[in-house]
Design a protein around this motif. Structure first.
Motif, PDB file in Angstrom:
ATOM      1  N   THR A 175       0.786  -1.230   0.000  1.00 25.16           N
ATOM      2  CA  THR A 175       0.000   0.000   0.000  1.00 25.16           C
ATOM      3  C   THR A 175       0.821   1.284   0.000  1.00 25.16           C
ATOM      4  OG1 THR A 175      -1.761  -1.201   1.116  1.00 25.16           O
ATOM      5  CG2 THR A 175      -1.895   1.185   1.156  1.00 25.16           C
ATOM      6  N   PRO A 176       1.959   1.372   0.682  1.00 25.26           N
ATOM      7  CA  PRO A 176       2.652   2.665   0.768  1.00 25.26           C
ATOM      8  C   PRO A 176       3.378   3.102  -0.505  1.00 25.26           C
ATOM      9  CG  PRO A 176       3.252   1.239   2.601  1.00 25.26           C
ATOM     10  CD  PRO A 176       2.559   0.391   1.581  1.00 25.26           C
ATOM     11  N   TYR A 177       3.491   2.229  -1.477  1.00 29.22           N
ATOM     12  CA  TYR A 177       4.391   2.507  -2.582  1.00 29.22           C
ATOM     13  C   TYR A 177       3.674   2.634  -3.927  1.00 29.22           C
ATOM     14  CZ  TYR A 177       7.600   0.858   0.958  1.00 29.22           C
ATOM     15  OH  TYR A 177       8.294   0.700   2.135  1.00 29.22           O
ATOM     16  N   SER A 178       4.220   3.498  -4.770  1.00 28.37           N
ATOM     17  CA  SER A 178       3.753   3.531  -6.142  1.00 28.37           C
ATOM     18  C   SER A 178       4.267   2.290  -6.873  1.00 28.37           C
ATOM     19  CB  SER A 178       4.244   4.802  -6.842  1.00 28.37           C
ATOM     20  OG  SER A 178       5.651   4.833  -6.915  1.00 28.37           O
ATOM     21  N   MET A 179       3.706   2.050  -8.054  1.00 21.89           N
ATOM     22  CA  MET A 179       4.104   0.909  -8.877  1.00 21.89           C
ATOM     23  C   MET A 179       4.162   1.354 -10.337  1.00 21.89           C
ATOM     24  SD  MET A 179       4.561  -1.744  -6.900  1.00 21.89           S
ATOM     25  CE  MET A 179       4.535  -3.105  -8.071  1.00 21.89           C
ATOM     26  N   GLY A 180       4.932   0.607 -11.127  1.00 20.16           N
ATOM     27  CA  GLY A 180       5.058   0.999 -12.527  1.00 20.16           C
ATOM     28  C   GLY A 180       5.139  -0.187 -13.463  1.00 20.16           C
ATOM     29  N   TRP A 181       4.908   0.110 -14.735  1.00 19.39           N
ATOM     30  CA  TRP A 181       5.107  -0.848 -15.828  1.00 19.39           C
ATOM     31  C   TRP A 181       6.100  -0.255 -16.825  1.00 19.39           C
ATOM     32  CZ3 TRP A 181       3.291  -5.751 -16.039  1.00 19.39           C
ATOM     33  CH2 TRP A 181       2.204  -6.091 -15.214  1.00 19.39           C
ATOM     34  N   PHE A 182       7.002  -1.107 -17.277  1.00 13.34           N
ATOM     35  CA  PHE A 182       7.963  -0.753 -18.303  1.00 13.34           C
ATOM     36  C   PHE A 182       7.895  -1.810 -19.396  1.00 13.34           C
ATOM     37  CE2 PHE A 182      10.561   2.614 -16.308  1.00 13.34           C
ATOM     38  CZ  PHE A 182      10.044   2.563 -15.026  1.00 13.34           C
ATOM     39  N   ARG A 183       8.505  -1.533 -20.535  1.00 10.11           N
ATOM     40  CA  ARG A 183       8.566  -2.533 -21.601  1.00 10.11           C
ATOM     41  C   ARG A 183       9.860  -2.414 -22.370  1.00 10.11           C
ATOM     42  NH1 ARG A 183       3.843  -0.167 -25.714  1.00 10.11           N
ATOM     43  NH2 ARG A 183       4.974   1.714 -26.379  1.00 10.11           N
ATOM     44  N   GLN A 184      10.258  -3.523 -22.970  1.00 10.55           N
ATOM     45  CA  GLN A 184      11.463  -3.536 -23.789  1.00 10.55           C
ATOM     46  C   GLN A 184      11.185  -4.306 -25.066  1.00 10.55           C
ATOM     47  OE1 GLN A 184      15.025  -5.077 -21.914  1.00 10.55           O
ATOM     48  NE2 GLN A 184      16.315  -3.914 -23.330  1.00 10.55           N
ATOM     49  N   ALA A 185      11.246  -3.605 -26.174  1.00 12.61           N
ATOM     50  CA  ALA A 185      11.064  -4.215 -27.485  1.00 12.61           C
ATOM     51  C   ALA A 185      12.402  -4.752 -27.987  1.00 12.61           C
ATOM     52  CB  ALA A 185      10.499  -3.199 -28.461  1.00 12.61           C
ATOM     53  N   PRO A 186      12.377  -5.703 -28.905  1.00 12.54           N
ATOM     54  CA  PRO A 186      13.629  -6.261 -29.430  1.00 12.54           C
ATOM     55  C   PRO A 186      14.538  -5.175 -30.005  1.00 12.54           C
ATOM     56  CG  PRO A 186      11.779  -7.595 -30.124  1.00 12.54           C
ATOM     57  CD  PRO A 186      11.198  -6.385 -29.465  1.00 12.54           C
TER      58      PRO A 186
END
Length: 124
Positions: free
Chosen positions: A30-41
């Motif tokens: 609960t206390p923390y933000s979260m993220g999504w990242f991506r890596q294409a070839p």
């Protein structure tokens, strides 16, 4: 030990949808933000989206604005990425990440914890 486990990747046609999930264990969620990242070839890993602890603040990279939605369930310790109107250029390995901060961060240098990644492939 903090662990992030992604799921939900797969192969989808252009215009289709997928929902990625990421379950966190090993620390309070609960206390923390979260993220999504991506890596294409052949490309560097890039920021996709991030969400504040309450879910009230979100940020997106411009290329996914209006098509992707990040959300979280603080009871299930899970962050989601709903991806609609998918395009071939969205093809990448998608990573869930957690910083030791509550502020929403777009730079991966702020993220200490990473999942193993889930492959998303968008066909024409």
């Amino acid at each position: 030990q903090v662990k992030l486990v992604e799921s939900g990747g797969g192969v989808v046609q252009t215009g289709g949808s997928l929902r990625l999930s990421c379950v966190q264990s090993g620390r309070f969620f609960t206390p923390y933000s979260m993220g999504w990242f991506r890596q294409a070839p052949g490309k560097e890993r890039e920021f996709v989206a991030a969400i504040s602890p309450s879910g009230g603040t979100t940020k997106y990279t411009e290329s996914v604005q209006g098509r992707f939605t990040i959300s979280r369930d603080n009871v299930k310790n899970t962050v989601y990425l709903q991806m609609d109107s998918l395009k071939p250029e969205d093809t990448a390995v998608y990573y869930c990440a957690g910083p030791p901060y509550s502020d929403v961060k777009v730079s991966e240098k702020y993220y200490d914890y990473w999942g193993q990644g889930t492959q998303v492939t968008v066909t024409t």
